[in-house]
Motif scaffolding. Structure first.
Motif, PDB file in Angstrom:
ATOM      1  N   GLY A  14       3.873   6.130 -13.628  1.00 19.22           N
ATOM      2  CA  GLY A  14       4.665   7.224 -13.070  1.00 19.22           C
ATOM      3  C   GLY A  14       4.875   8.237 -14.169  1.00 19.22           C
ATOM      4  O   GLY A  14       4.776   7.890 -15.354  1.00 19.22           O
ATOM      5  N   ILE A  15       5.221   9.463 -13.777  1.00 18.24           N
ATOM      6  CA  ILE A  15       5.419  10.508 -14.788  1.00 18.24           C
ATOM      7  C   ILE A  15       6.538  10.130 -15.764  1.00 18.24           C
ATOM      8  O   ILE A  15       6.530  10.529 -16.930  1.00 18.24           O
ATOM      9  CB  ILE A  15       5.691  11.890 -14.100  1.00 18.24           C
ATOM     10  N   ALA A  16       7.488   9.281 -15.294  1.00 21.53           N
ATOM     11  CA  ALA A  16       8.599   8.879 -16.174  1.00 21.53           C
ATOM     12  C   ALA A  16       8.155   7.908 -17.265  1.00 21.53           C
ATOM     13  O   ALA A  16       8.973   7.488 -18.088  1.00 21.53           O
ATOM     14  CB  ALA A  16       9.721   8.262 -15.343  1.00 21.53           C
ATOM     15  N   ALA A  17       6.843   7.560 -17.302  1.00 21.68           N
ATOM     16  CA  ALA A  17       6.367   6.593 -18.310  1.00 21.68           C
ATOM     17  C   ALA A  17       6.700   7.063 -19.727  1.00 21.68           C
ATOM     18  O   ALA A  17       6.960   6.245 -20.616  1.00 21.68           O
ATOM     19  CB  ALA A  17       4.868   6.380 -18.157  1.00 21.68           C
ATOM     20  N   TYR A  18       6.741   8.377 -19.929  1.00 25.52           N
ATOM     21  CA  TYR A  18       7.049   8.869 -21.289  1.00 25.52           C
ATOM     22  C   TYR A  18       8.463   8.482 -21.715  1.00 25.52           C
ATOM     23  O   TYR A  18       8.748   8.345 -22.900  1.00 25.52           O
ATOM     24  CB  TYR A  18       6.815  10.386 -21.385  1.00 25.52           C
ATOM     25  N   ALA A  42      -0.560   3.478 -15.870  1.00 25.87           N
ATOM     26  CA  ALA A  42       0.411   3.920 -16.888  1.00 25.87           C
ATOM     27  C   ALA A  42      -0.317   4.576 -18.059  1.00 25.87           C
ATOM     28  O   ALA A  42       0.186   5.526 -18.667  1.00 25.87           O
ATOM     29  CB  ALA A  42       1.231   2.734 -17.373  1.00 25.87           C
ATOM     30  N   GLN A  43      -1.520   4.053 -18.340  1.00 28.87           N
ATOM     31  CA  GLN A  43      -2.274   4.579 -19.489  1.00 28.87           C
ATOM     32  C   GLN A  43      -2.805   5.992 -19.245  1.00 28.87           C
ATOM     33  O   GLN A  43      -3.251   6.657 -20.172  1.00 28.87           O
ATOM     34  CB  GLN A  43      -3.440   3.639 -19.818  1.00 28.87           C
ATOM     35  N   GLU A  44      -2.743   6.433 -17.978  1.00 28.43           N
ATOM     36  CA  GLU A  44      -3.113   7.822 -17.681  1.00 28.43           C
ATOM     37  C   GLU A  44      -2.012   8.781 -18.155  1.00 28.43           C
ATOM     38  O   GLU A  44      -2.234   9.959 -18.332  1.00 28.43           O
ATOM     39  CB  GLU A  44      -3.319   8.020 -16.166  1.00 28.43           C
ATOM     40  N   PHE A  45      -0.799   8.244 -18.289  1.00 30.55           N
ATOM     41  CA  PHE A  45       0.345   9.103 -18.653  1.00 30.55           C
ATOM     42  C   PHE A  45       0.672   9.049 -20.150  1.00 30.55           C
ATOM     43  O   PHE A  45       0.979  10.048 -20.761  1.00 30.55           O
ATOM     44  CB  PHE A  45       1.593   8.693 -17.852  1.00 30.55           C
ATOM     45  N   VAL A  46       0.630   7.839 -20.720  1.00 29.58           N
ATOM     46  CA  VAL A  46       0.942   7.665 -22.152  1.00 29.58           C
ATOM     47  C   VAL A  46      -0.092   6.703 -22.727  1.00 29.58           C
ATOM     48  O   VAL A  46      -0.514   5.771 -22.039  1.00 29.58           O
ATOM     49  CB  VAL A  46       2.360   7.047 -22.346  1.00 29.58           C
ATOM     50  N   PRO A  88       9.065   2.858 -16.177  1.00 25.90           N
ATOM     51  CA  PRO A  88       9.438   2.958 -14.772  1.00 25.90           C
ATOM     52  C   PRO A  88       8.722   1.890 -13.950  1.00 25.90           C
ATOM     53  O   PRO A  88       7.623   1.464 -14.296  1.00 25.90           O
ATOM     54  CB  PRO A  88       8.933   4.358 -14.384  1.00 25.90           C
ATOM     55  N   ALA A  89       9.377   1.479 -12.866  1.00 26.17           N
ATOM     56  CA  ALA A  89       8.745   0.556 -11.919  1.00 26.17           C
ATOM     57  C   ALA A  89       8.398   1.368 -10.669  1.00 26.17           C
ATOM     58  O   ALA A  89       9.291   1.920 -10.020  1.00 26.17           O
ATOM     59  CB  ALA A  89       9.700  -0.582 -11.578  1.00 26.17           C
ATOM     60  N   THR A  90       7.131   1.477 -10.367  1.00 20.70           N
ATOM     61  CA  THR A  90       6.709   2.258  -9.195  1.00 20.70           C
ATOM     62  C   THR A  90       6.932   1.454  -7.907  1.00 20.70           C
ATOM     63  O   THR A  90       7.121   0.232  -7.940  1.00 20.70           O
ATOM     64  CB  THR A  90       5.204   2.585  -9.295  1.00 20.70           C
ATOM     65  N   ALA A  91       6.854   2.158  -6.768  1.00 21.55           N
ATOM     66  CA  ALA A  91       6.957   1.488  -5.462  1.00 21.55           C
ATOM     67  C   ALA A  91       5.835   0.457  -5.351  1.00 21.55           C
ATOM     68  O   ALA A  91       6.018  -0.628  -4.781  1.00 21.55           O
ATOM     69  CB  ALA A  91       6.841   2.524  -4.348  1.00 21.55           C
ATOM     70  N   ASN A  92       4.691   0.773  -5.939  1.00 27.12           N
ATOM     71  CA  ASN A  92       3.533  -0.111  -5.874  1.00 27.12           C
ATOM     72  C   ASN A  92       3.801  -1.451  -6.566  1.00 27.12           C
ATOM     73  O   ASN A  92       3.598  -2.517  -5.983  1.00 27.12           O
ATOM     74  CB  ASN A  92       2.324   0.594  -6.515  1.00 27.12           C
ATOM     75  N   THR A 116      15.042 -13.402 -17.214  1.00 29.10           N
ATOM     76  CA  THR A 116      15.622 -12.376 -16.343  1.00 29.10           C
ATOM     77  C   THR A 116      14.658 -11.199 -16.236  1.00 29.10           C
ATOM     78  O   THR A 116      14.038 -10.802 -17.215  1.00 29.10           O
ATOM     79  CB  THR A 116      16.943 -11.883 -16.971  1.00 29.10           C
ATOM     80  N   VAL A 117      14.530 -10.656 -15.027  1.00 27.74           N
ATOM     81  CA  VAL A 117      13.675  -9.481 -14.831  1.00 27.74           C
ATOM     82  C   VAL A 117      14.545  -8.303 -14.393  1.00 27.74           C
ATOM     83  O   VAL A 117      15.322  -8.402 -13.440  1.00 27.74           O
ATOM     84  CB  VAL A 117      12.577  -9.738 -13.775  1.00 27.74           C
ATOM     85  N   VAL A 118      14.439  -7.200 -15.122  1.00 28.52           N
ATOM     86  CA  VAL A 118      15.188  -5.973 -14.806  1.00 28.52           C
ATOM     87  C   VAL A 118      14.174  -4.906 -14.391  1.00 28.52           C
ATOM     88  O   VAL A 118      13.209  -4.652 -15.119  1.00 28.52           O
ATOM     89  CB  VAL A 118      15.981  -5.483 -16.044  1.00 28.52           C
ATOM     90  N   LEU A 119      14.396  -4.298 -13.228  1.00 31.15           N
ATOM     91  CA  LEU A 119      13.463  -3.283 -12.731  1.00 31.15           C
ATOM     92  C   LEU A 119      14.174  -1.934 -12.651  1.00 31.15           C
ATOM     93  O   LEU A 119      15.267  -1.832 -12.090  1.00 31.15           O
ATOM     94  CB  LEU A 119      12.953  -3.674 -11.344  1.00 31.15           C
ATOM     95  N   ALA A 120      13.572  -0.911 -13.223  1.00 27.39           N
ATOM     96  CA  ALA A 120      14.134   0.449 -13.158  1.00 27.39           C
ATOM     97  C   ALA A 120      13.159   1.319 -12.358  1.00 27.39           C
ATOM     98  O   ALA A 120      12.202   1.865 -12.901  1.00 27.39           O
ATOM     99  CB  ALA A 120      14.334   0.999 -14.568  1.00 27.39           C
ATOM    100  N   PRO A 121      13.404   1.433 -11.043  1.00 23.95           N
ATOM    101  CA  PRO A 121      12.452   2.161 -10.197  1.00 23.95           C
ATOM    102  C   PRO A 121      12.458   3.671 -10.460  1.00 23.95           C
ATOM    103  O   PRO A 121      13.465   4.233 -10.875  1.00 23.95           O
ATOM    104  CB  PRO A 121      12.972   1.891  -8.769  1.00 23.95           C
ATOM    105  N   ALA A 122      11.316   4.296 -10.226  1.00 23.16           N
ATOM    106  CA  ALA A 122      11.198   5.766 -10.281  1.00 23.16           C
ATOM    107  C   ALA A 122      10.096   6.153  -9.311  1.00 23.16           C
ATOM    108  O   ALA A 122       8.985   5.605  -9.370  1.00 23.16           O
ATOM    109  CB  ALA A 122      10.852   6.227 -11.690  1.00 23.16           C
ATOM    110  N   MET A 123      10.427   7.045  -8.393  1.00 15.30           N
ATOM    111  CA  MET A 123       9.424   7.454  -7.391  1.00 15.30           C
ATOM    112  C   MET A 123       9.931   8.659  -6.606  1.00 15.30           C
ATOM    113  O   MET A 123      11.079   9.087  -6.796  1.00 15.30           O
ATOM    114  CB  MET A 123       9.123   6.275  -6.437  1.00 15.30           C
TER     115      MET A 123
END
Ligand code: CTP
Length: 399
Positions: A14-18, A42-46, A88-92, A116-123
């Motif tokens: 996602g664009i928020a990868a930065y 993700a590697q397309e962004f950073v 970021p965690a995408t919808a995908n 523990t798994v923590v997910l920070a969604p962005a979409m």
């Protein structure tokens, strides 16, 4: 704060990868051993090189590259992780995890982890509100996955609404919380902090050097330990702690009212504020003009909040502070009994490394049974945790 902890940071496309570069910086600065896994998109962004340089660990991108090694890469990483955060965690990726799909290094490692798994969604906002996405999130929550909700704002796709990645600082705070045992869960803490200001006229006031750092550290630590926290603060330059209900006041009178209005709902009150003992008898409506010679300002005593609380404690636990410059233990003992507190935290504000504005403190903890603890020079964060550990013990004793 993260010394000895192994954290996996998953980055998806996602664009928020930065922004996860900044999260990585916060995690490593706190002492965490961070291993980054990136999806192909993700590697397309950073670039992986950015994460590799900052984490000082190889970045994992391909599931099958590691099969030649003695250990199976994703399993050994998953076994070692204390915590997994995807930002970021995408919808995908959330959809895949909810359905048990493990088709790349990231999803495979998450499925293999017991930490523990923590997910920070962005979409996009419409993706976020899509009932299929919401169902996936709900399912993961039911299985114990933790979420750092996205915020409202301008989205990269041009829409405005929910879906923007939460800030790296707040994701970092949530990671710290997820790694901290919730030993104060179910407790309601009221913490006071900072100085008060007693107005003389529209441009002048009486105050003191308190920075608020000790009280804010207590509020942050108590939130991480699972308590519901209200912070009543005089004027400070500090940011409001995340997750804490913040009440800003100016004068001792306002602090008195704010504390009394909330005391009934609190199981613990910690009074770290440096409350002014006196205020001017009159607050001039206009700026006072200078006169020749000397000037006398008449002061009247403020009510002592802690003393008032000590009169009718009920089952509530009271922690007081004592800021001294001489006869530390003698004065502190007097305050412990006169104010009827359960624990008194005393410090000599003239001592090197203690007192106002600095990041450390040298405290003595005075108990009701006469015990005195002197842990020496500690960070204010560590002092906060020591006080909260004693509070937890006192609460358990009471039960
Ligand atoms: N305190 C309070 N209300 C006041 C003054 C102090 O609740 N009007 C609380 C402080 O928050 C702290 C404790 O009382 O927890 C001790 O404060 P301190 O300034 O060390 O002492 P004082 O009681 O003000 O006494 P003195 O100034 O004479 O040392």
């Amino acid at each position: 704060m993260l010394n000895g902890k192994t954290i996996i940071l998953g980055v998806t496309g996602g664009i928020a990868a930065y922004k996860s570069v900044e999260l990585l910086r916060l995690l490593t600065k706190a002492g965490g051993d961070v291993h980054v896994i990136m999806t192909r998109s993700a590697q397309e962004f950073v670039t992986p090189l950015t994460f590799q340089t900052l984490s000082r660990n190889p970045v994992q991108t391909e599931l099958f590259n590691l099969m030649g090694e003695r250990e199976i890469g994703h399993i050994s990483l998953a076994d070692r992780a204390d915590l997994f955060v995807i930002a970021p965690a995408t919808a995908n990726v959330i959809g895949k995890l909810a359905c048990g799909i493990a088709d790349d290094m990231l999803t495979t490692t998450v499925m293999a982890t017991r930490g523990t798994v923590v997910l920070a969604p962005a979409m996009n906002v419409n993706m976020y509100l899509n009932p299929i996405y919401q169902g996936n999130e709900e399912r993961l929550r039911r299985h114990g996955y933790l979420f750092v909700d996205p915020v409202k704002g301008d989205l990269a796709c041009g829409w405005e609404g929910e879906g923007k990645l939460q800030t790296p600082e707040i994701i970092f705070q949530e990671v710290l919380k997820a790694l901290t045992p919730s030993d104060l869960a179910g407790e309601s803490l009221l913490v006071t902090a900072g100085p008060t200001r007693e107005e003389i006229d529209p441009v002048r006031y009486l105050s003191n050097h308190s920075s608020g750092k000790m009280g804010y550290a207590i509020a942050r630590a108590a939130w991480r330990r699972g308590a519901r926290v209200t912070l009543i603060s005089g004027p400070t330059a500090l940011p409001a702690p995340w997750g804490v209900e913040m009440v800003s006041v100016e004068s001792a009178g306002e602090m008195y009212d704010a504390v009394m209005a909330r005391a009934g709902g609190s199981s613990v009150i910690i009074k770290a504020a440096a409350v002014a003992d006196y205020r001017p008898v009159l607050r001039a409506g206009e700026k006072l003009k200078k006169q020749g010679g000397t000037m006398t300002l008449e002061l009247v005593k403020n009510r002592d909040i802690l003393t008032e609380l000590g009169k009718d404690k009920g089952r509530r636990l009271l922690v007081g502070f004592a800021a001294e410059t001489t006869e530390l233990l003698h004065n502190a003992r007097k305050k412990l009994s006169e104010k009827n507190v359960d624990l008194l935290v005393a410090n000599d504000v003239t001592e090197v490394g203690a007192g106002f504005s600095v990041e450390t403190n040298v405290v003595h903890l005075l108990h009701r049974d006469g015990r005195v603890e002197a842990p020496g020079l500690l960070s204010k964060e560590a002092v906060a945790n020591l006080i909260l550990t004693r509070v937890g013990e006192l609460l358990r004793e009471r039960e």
